[in-house]
Design an enzyme around this catalytic site. Structure first.
Site, PDB file in Angstrom:
ATOM      1  CG  HIS A 109      -2.043  -0.997   1.099  1.00 30.98           C
ATOM      2  ND1 HIS A 109      -2.568  -1.660   2.184  1.00 30.98           N
ATOM      3  CD2 HIS A 109      -2.734  -1.452   0.014  1.00 30.98           C
ATOM      4  CE1 HIS A 109      -3.535  -2.473   1.780  1.00 30.98           C
ATOM      5  NE2 HIS A 109      -3.646  -2.366   0.466  1.00 30.98           N
ATOM      6  CD  GLU A 112      -0.426   0.505   4.467  1.00 28.53           C
ATOM      7  OE1 GLU A 112       0.303  -0.512   4.505  1.00 28.53           O
ATOM      8  OE2 GLU A 112      -1.668   0.431   4.358  1.00 28.53           O
ATOM      9  CG  HIS A 237       0.159  -4.015   5.339  1.00 26.57           C
ATOM     10  ND1 HIS A 237      -0.748  -3.698   4.352  1.00 26.57           N
ATOM     11  CD2 HIS A 237       0.669  -5.230   4.990  1.00 26.57           C
ATOM     12  CE1 HIS A 237      -0.791  -4.668   3.454  1.00 26.57           C
ATOM     13  NE2 HIS A 237       0.060  -5.613   3.819  1.00 26.57           N
ATOM     14  CD  GLU A 311      -2.188  -3.251   8.926  1.00 30.29           C
ATOM     15  OE1 GLU A 311      -1.676  -2.121   8.808  1.00 30.29           O
ATOM     16  OE2 GLU A 311      -2.852  -3.796   8.020  1.00 30.29           O
TER      17      GLU A 311
END
Length: 375
Positions: A109, A112, A237, A311
C-alpha cells in the site's frame, strides 16, 4: 533531501511509457535504474531515520549488494504497470544443507511509508550484525532472507509526487477514467468475496480478476515457485499496531491457528519489551475487519505455514503520515518482533529436525554397539 540527490529524486519519478520496446527487457530495466541513481555513493551517509524516494531506494539496494557481496544478491522479480523494475534482495550464507526461506515484502500500500523504512532497517540490521551477533548469525546460517523493499513502486512514487495518501497501484481502468488496484485485494484468496470492491474508484478495488496486476503476478509466480521451501511469509503494513494471522475472508481458522497465535503473541511481547508499545494479535476477521484477496491469506492457502501481516505504528494519531521522529523506535521494536518469529521458525524447521537426526543417529549407534557386544 540531500542537494546532490535532488536531481536524481526527480528522475526517480520515471514518467510512464519511457521505455523503448525495441530493446530487450534486460536493457530496459537497467536503463530505469541507471536513470534514477546518483553517480555518487549514498550508502555511507544513508539515514535509516528518514523516508526515502524510490530513486534513493533503488540506489541503496545496488550499493548494499556491492558492499556485502559475500551474502547479498539482487534479483529481478518483474515489471510494474508503469514499466519499473521490481527487485528483491536475497541475504544468504553458503551452506551444504538445504535452507528454509523467509519472505518479507513492504509497501504493497503506497501511503504506508513506515513499511519500506522497516524493510531497509531489517536488511541493515542483519548485515551489520550477523558476524558478531550470535542470534542473527545462527538464523542466517540456517535461513535465507528474501526482502522486497517496495512492492507497489508506481503507487509509492505517486505518493511522493502527487497524493501523499494514495493507496493503490497506478493501473488504468475504464478507458483511463479511474486508476489503481488495491494489490492486497488482488491475490487469489477468495478473491473479491468480502471487504473488497469491483468499483475501480474504490480504495479496495480488487482488480479485474485474481492476480490481474503485474505486481501481484510477479510476486505470486515467484512465491509459487519457491513455496515448498518458504517457511514464513511476512508482509509489512501500517497502521494499527496489529499482528494479523489468516484469515480475513472467513471466521474459520487455519489448521495451525493456535500455533500462529502463540508465535504472534510471543512476538508482540518482544515488541512491547523494547519501547512499551502494545500490539494486538489475531485474525483480520476477528480483530480488524473482513478482507478477501490478501497476500497473507493467499500465502497460507498455498501451504506456507507461517504467514503474518504486521500493521506498524501508530493507532491513528498520525496514521499513515507517521513522523520521521518515530521511524527508529518503530523499527527497533518491530525488529524484536520479527526476530522472535524467526526464532520460532528456526526452532521448528532447523533445530527440531537436527535434534531428530541426532536422536536417530544415536539410536542407530546404540543398536550397532549392542549388536557388536553380542559378537
Amino acid at each position: 533531501m540531500k542537494p546532490l540527490l535532488g536531481t536524481f529524486y526527480l528522475l526517480g519519478m520515471l514518467v510512464p511509457g519511457w521505455l523503448g520496446y525495441d530493446r530487450s527487457l534486460t536493457q530496459q530495466r537497467q536503463e530505469v535504474v541507471d536513470k534514477v541513481v546518483s553517480p555518487w555513493s549514498i550508502l555511507e551517509t544513508y539515514s535509516y531515520n528518514r523516508y526515502h524516494p524510490m530513486g534513493e531506494i533503488y540506489q541503496w539496494m545496488s550499493e548494499i549488494r556491492e558492499k556485502y557481496t559475500e551474502v547479498v544478491t539482487q534479483h529481478f522479480l518483474g515489471m510494474t504497470y508503469e514499466s519499473r523494475p521490481m527487485y528483491y534482495l536475497k541475504i544468504s550464507q553458503p551452506s551444504s544443507n538445504p535452507k528454509k526461506i523467509i519472505w518479507m515484502d513492504c509497501g504493497i500500500h503506497a501511503r504506508e511509508w513506515i513499511a519500506p523504512a522497516f524493510c531497509q532497517w531489517f536488511v541493515k540490521e542483519i548485515l551489520q550484525n550477523y558476524e558478531d551477533n550470535s542470534r542473527i548469525r545462527r538464523l542466517l546460517k540456517n535461513l535465507d532472507f528474501y526482502v522486497l523493499p517496495v512492492l507497489n513502486i508506481d503507487g509509492y512514487i505517486y505518493t511522493w509526487t502527487t497524493d501523499r495518501l494514495w493507496r493503490k497501484s497506478r493501473s488504468s481502468h475504464n478507458n483511463g477514467t479511474c486508476f489503481g488496484t488495491d494489490l492486497n485485494r488482488n491475490f487469489d484468496a477468495s478473491w473479491c468475496s468480502i471487504g473488497a470492491s469491483h468499483n475501480c474508484e474504490s480504495l479496495t478495488f480488487c482488480g479485474t480478476g485474481p492476480m490481474s496486476e503485474p505486481e501481484t503476478k510477479a510476486v505470486s509466480s515467484f512465491i509459487e515457485s519457491k513455496k515448498e521451501n518458504i517457511a514464513c511469509f511476512l508482509t509489512m503494513h501500517s497502521y494499527g499496531q496489529l499482528i494479523l494471522v489468516p484469515y480475513g475472508y472467513t471466521k474459520n481458522k487455519s489448521n495451525n491457528h493456535e500455533e500462529l497465535i502463540q508465535v504472534g503473541q510471543k512476538a508482540a511481547n518482544a515488541l512491547k519489551a523494547k519501547h512499551g508499545t502494545n500490539y494486538r494479535v489475531g485474525s483480520s476477521a476477528d480483530i480488524l475487519y473482513a478482507t478477501s484477496g490478501s497476500s497473507r491469506d493467499w500465502a497460507r492457502d498455498i501451504g506456507i505455514p507461517f504467514s503474518y501481516t504486521f500493521e506498524l505504528r501508530d493507532n491513528g494519531t498520525y496514521g499513515f503520515v507517521l513522523p520521521e521522529t518515530q521511524i527508529q523506535a518503530t523499527c527497533e521494536e518491530t525488529m524484536e518482533a520479527v526476530l522472535s518469529v524467526l526464532d520460532d521458525v528456526y526452532e521448528k524447521y532447523w533445530y527440531t529436525n537436527s535434534a531428530r537426526k541426532a536422536k536417530s543417529t544415536a539410536l542407530v549407534l546404540g543398536l550397532l554397539m549392542s549388536f557388536m557386544s553380542l559378537l
